[in-house]
Design a protein around this motif. Structure first.
Motif, PDB file in Angstrom:
ATOM      1  N   GLY A   1      46.227  35.820  52.975  1.00  0.00           N
ATOM      2  CA  GLY A   1      45.794  36.600  54.130  1.00  0.00           C
ATOM      3  C   GLY A   1      46.043  38.078  53.941  1.00  0.00           C
ATOM      4  O   GLY A   1      45.986  38.873  54.874  1.00  0.00           O
ATOM      5  N   LYS A   2      46.288  38.465  52.699  1.00  0.00           N
ATOM      6  CA  LYS A   2      46.571  39.865  52.349  1.00  0.00           C
ATOM      7  C   LYS A   2      46.488  39.981  50.837  1.00  0.00           C
ATOM      8  O   LYS A   2      46.340  38.973  50.137  1.00  0.00           O
ATOM      9  CB  LYS A   2      47.975  40.259  52.816  1.00  0.00           C
ATOM     10  N   GLU A   3      46.589  41.203  50.331  1.00  0.00           N
ATOM     11  CA  GLU A   3      46.566  41.410  48.886  1.00  0.00           C
ATOM     12  C   GLU A   3      47.961  41.158  48.310  1.00  0.00           C
ATOM     13  O   GLU A   3      48.958  41.614  48.864  1.00  0.00           O
ATOM     14  CB  GLU A   3      46.100  42.840  48.575  1.00  0.00           C
ATOM     15  N   TYR A   4      48.008  40.412  47.208  1.00  0.00           N
ATOM     16  CA  TYR A   4      49.291  40.093  46.584  1.00  0.00           C
ATOM     17  C   TYR A   4      49.978  41.374  46.126  1.00  0.00           C
ATOM     18  O   TYR A   4      49.373  42.218  45.463  1.00  0.00           O
ATOM     19  CB  TYR A   4      49.090  39.147  45.398  1.00  0.00           C
ATOM     20  N   LYS A   5      51.239  41.493  46.465  1.00  0.00           N
ATOM     21  CA  LYS A   5      51.954  42.756  46.233  1.00  0.00           C
ATOM     22  C   LYS A   5      53.270  42.506  45.511  1.00  0.00           C
ATOM     23  O   LYS A   5      54.010  41.582  45.843  1.00  0.00           O
ATOM     24  CB  LYS A   5      52.218  43.441  47.579  1.00  0.00           C
ATOM     25  N   ILE A   6      53.553  43.332  44.524  1.00  0.00           N
ATOM     26  CA  ILE A   6      54.820  43.269  43.807  1.00  0.00           C
ATOM     27  C   ILE A   6      55.491  44.637  43.834  1.00  0.00           C
ATOM     28  O   ILE A   6      54.825  45.662  43.967  1.00  0.00           O
ATOM     29  CB  ILE A   6      54.642  42.796  42.348  1.00  0.00           C
ATOM     30  N   TYR A   7      56.803  44.627  43.708  1.00  0.00           N
ATOM     31  CA  TYR A   7      57.582  45.859  43.674  1.00  0.00           C
ATOM     32  C   TYR A   7      58.253  46.004  42.312  1.00  0.00           C
ATOM     33  O   TYR A   7      58.684  45.016  41.715  1.00  0.00           O
ATOM     34  CB  TYR A   7      58.658  45.844  44.755  1.00  0.00           C
ATOM     35  N   GLY A   8      58.367  47.250  41.841  1.00  0.00           N
ATOM     36  CA  GLY A   8      59.014  47.496  40.564  1.00  0.00           C
ATOM     37  C   GLY A   8      59.583  48.896  40.487  1.00  0.00           C
ATOM     38  O   GLY A   8      59.557  49.656  41.451  1.00  0.00           O
ATOM     39  N   VAL A   9      60.093  49.224  39.298  1.00  0.00           N
ATOM     40  CA  VAL A   9      60.683  50.539  39.051  1.00  0.00           C
ATOM     41  C   VAL A   9      59.963  51.172  37.871  1.00  0.00           C
ATOM     42  O   VAL A   9      59.724  50.511  36.851  1.00  0.00           O
ATOM     43  CB  VAL A   9      62.192  50.413  38.740  1.00  0.00           C
ATOM     44  N   ALA A  10      59.621  52.452  37.993  1.00  0.00           N
ATOM     45  CA  ALA A  10      58.963  53.173  36.899  1.00  0.00           C
ATOM     46  C   ALA A  10      59.971  53.421  35.776  1.00  0.00           C
ATOM     47  O   ALA A  10      61.105  53.824  36.012  1.00  0.00           O
ATOM     48  CB  ALA A  10      58.403  54.494  37.406  1.00  0.00           C
ATOM     49  N   ILE A  11      59.544  53.136  34.543  1.00  0.00           N
ATOM     50  CA  ILE A  11      60.412  53.317  33.378  1.00  0.00           C
ATOM     51  C   ILE A  11      59.665  54.095  32.296  1.00  0.00           C
ATOM     52  O   ILE A  11      58.464  54.319  32.392  1.00  0.00           O
ATOM     53  CB  ILE A  11      60.866  51.954  32.807  1.00  0.00           C
ATOM     54  N   LYS A  12      60.371  54.482  31.258  1.00  0.00           N
ATOM     55  CA  LYS A  12      59.767  55.212  30.147  1.00  0.00           C
ATOM     56  C   LYS A  12      58.944  54.257  29.299  1.00  0.00           C
ATOM     57  O   LYS A  12      59.384  53.152  28.987  1.00  0.00           O
ATOM     58  CB  LYS A  12      60.842  55.882  29.288  1.00  0.00           C
ATOM     59  N   GLY A  13      57.731  54.662  28.932  1.00  0.00           N
ATOM     60  CA  GLY A  13      56.851  53.814  28.144  1.00  0.00           C
ATOM     61  C   GLY A  13      56.768  54.228  26.690  1.00  0.00           C
ATOM     62  O   GLY A  13      57.637  54.943  26.176  1.00  0.00           O
ATOM     63  N   GLN A  14      55.713  53.798  26.011  1.00  0.00           N
ATOM     64  CA  GLN A  14      55.500  54.106  24.602  1.00  0.00           C
ATOM     65  C   GLN A  14      55.294  55.594  24.343  1.00  0.00           C
ATOM     66  O   GLN A  14      55.627  56.106  23.290  1.00  0.00           O
ATOM     67  CB  GLN A  14      54.240  53.383  24.100  1.00  0.00           C
TER      68      GLN A  14
ATOM     69  N   ASP B   1      47.083  31.800  37.179  1.00  0.00           N
ATOM     70  CA  ASP B   1      45.779  31.651  36.521  1.00  0.00           C
ATOM     71  C   ASP B   1      44.960  32.938  36.548  1.00  0.00           C
ATOM     72  O   ASP B   1      43.858  32.971  35.996  1.00  0.00           O
ATOM     73  CB  ASP B   1      44.968  30.529  37.194  1.00  0.00           C
ATOM     74  N   GLY B   2      45.476  33.963  37.219  1.00  0.00           N
ATOM     75  CA  GLY B   2      44.738  35.220  37.329  1.00  0.00           C
ATOM     76  C   GLY B   2      43.676  35.204  38.407  1.00  0.00           C
ATOM     77  O   GLY B   2      42.866  36.131  38.507  1.00  0.00           O
ATOM     78  N   ASN B   3      43.681  34.153  39.237  1.00  0.00           N
ATOM     79  CA  ASN B   3      42.687  34.038  40.304  1.00  0.00           C
ATOM     80  C   ASN B   3      43.201  34.775  41.540  1.00  0.00           C
ATOM     81  O   ASN B   3      43.542  34.175  42.559  1.00  0.00           O
ATOM     82  CB  ASN B   3      42.422  32.562  40.623  1.00  0.00           C
ATOM     83  N   ILE B   4      43.233  36.085  41.429  1.00  0.00           N
ATOM     84  CA  ILE B   4      43.827  36.922  42.463  1.00  0.00           C
ATOM     85  C   ILE B   4      43.035  36.875  43.763  1.00  0.00           C
ATOM     86  O   ILE B   4      43.610  36.837  44.859  1.00  0.00           O
ATOM     87  CB  ILE B   4      43.942  38.379  41.961  1.00  0.00           C
ATOM     88  N   GLN B   5      41.737  36.863  43.670  1.00  0.00           N
ATOM     89  CA  GLN B   5      40.921  36.874  44.889  1.00  0.00           C
ATOM     90  C   GLN B   5      41.170  35.620  45.736  1.00  0.00           C
ATOM     91  O   GLN B   5      41.257  35.706  46.962  1.00  0.00           O
ATOM     92  CB  GLN B   5      39.442  37.018  44.535  1.00  0.00           C
ATOM     93  N   LYS B   6      41.316  34.469  45.079  1.00  0.00           N
ATOM     94  CA  LYS B   6      41.589  33.242  45.819  1.00  0.00           C
ATOM     95  C   LYS B   6      43.008  33.268  46.387  1.00  0.00           C
ATOM     96  O   LYS B   6      43.237  32.862  47.534  1.00  0.00           O
ATOM     97  CB  LYS B   6      41.407  32.019  44.927  1.00  0.00           C
ATOM     98  N   ALA B   7      43.959  33.767  45.596  1.00  0.00           N
ATOM     99  CA  ALA B   7      45.335  33.883  46.081  1.00  0.00           C
ATOM    100  C   ALA B   7      45.387  34.766  47.314  1.00  0.00           C
ATOM    101  O   ALA B   7      46.065  34.453  48.297  1.00  0.00           O
ATOM    102  CB  ALA B   7      46.235  34.452  44.981  1.00  0.00           C
TER     103      ALA B   7
END
Length: 278
Positions: free
Chosen positions: A158-171, A147-153
């Motif tokens: 008990g911490k900031e939501y974190k994701i991992y990814g790989v940098a790729i070529k963009g537009q 829902d985009g309710n990051i502050q409640k999540a």
């Protein structure tokens, strides 16, 4: 930076385990871990549905070693067979820590009472943990994020939501027509609702204040993108691992009438984030 899971711990020294799915490694999970003690470990049942902290990413949020068991491989075990497996794996096992809703074994027909009868050691049951009188469960946190309710999540995590990814070529439009961004490919992790977010971006263990966009580029090519802009720095990388922490949603994704309107909005988003950080 994600910590490596411990492979050096001798299983024979482990006398206490916490059992669960532990997707999110959130506040309620941490309450279980408080009961582990010096020779404790975490037994994580992998269902294949974890997307808050998938796979070994859970290790980042605990100093205890984590041992992973694939649900498909153990779900047909009767209760006594499951406990026997644990005692064979952890020969010094004396205590098992579980949540109030824990069930196990074939058809999940064995729960707390059965575990206490089958296991000849101590069984510690942690009551339901609430935040602002609302139960803390991974499924609720997923809904907040979707829902985009990051502050409640974040409060429930008990911490900031974190994701991992790989940098790729963009537009290639960012630096030439708008602002420079790092484009990302994200696998396995649940993505927040499309929109623009105040974030922190981590590159080579260095933290950068940032603004991150998730969604279809409605004003340009309408393709899906995850782009992060580093505040006050021009950084370009490809094919390196990057992680992003989400702090607050700025706005929803939308289509603009032209590039100028889009660029002005991007600059507003950046200024909003700068006010938060600076």
């Amino acid at each position: 930076m994600m910590k490596s899971s411990s492979t050096l711990v001798n299983k024979n020294t482990i006398d206490t385990i916490a059992i669960g799915g532990f997707d999110g490694m959130h506040i309620a999970h941490q309450e279980l871990f408080k009961n582990l003690g010096k020779n404790g470990a975490i037994v994580c049942i992998e269902t294949g549905y974890a997307n808050l902290t998938p796979k070994s990413y859970r290790q980042e949020y605990t100093n205890y070693p984590i041992y992973y068991y694939i649900l498909e491989n153990i779900k047909k075990l009767e209760g006594i067979e499951f406990v026997k497996l644990l005692k064979e794996e952890f020969t010094s096992l004396k205590k098992i820590v579980i949540g109030f809703d824990f069930c196990f074994g074939k058809n999940r027909k064995y729960c707390i009472d059965e575990l206490k009868k089958i296991f000849d050691g101590e069984v510690v049951v942690i009551s339901e943990i609430k935040f602002d009188n609302y139960p803390i469960h991974s499924r609720h946190i997923r809904e907040f994020i979707k829902d985009g309710n990051i502050q409640k999540a974040n409060k429930f995590l008990g911490k900031e939501y974190k994701i991992y990814g790989v940098a790729i070529k963009g537009q290639g439009l960012g630096k030439s027509d708008f602002v420079p961004t790092i484009n990302l490919r994200i696998d396995d992790f649940l993505l927040p609702k499309d929109g623009v977010y105040i974030t922190k971006t981590y590159i080579d263990n260095i933290e950068y204040n940032s603004v991150t966009f998730i969604g279809n580029r409605k004003t340009t090519d309408n393709s899906f993108a995850i782009e992060t802009h580093i505040l006050n720095k021009d950084i370009h990388f490809e094919n390196i691992n990057i992680s992003i922490k989400f702090i607050e949603k700025i706005r929803d994704n939308k289509k603009f009438n032209d590039f100028i309107e889009l660029k002005n909005q991007i600059l507003e988003d950046i200024n909003y984030a700068k006010k938060y950080f600076y």
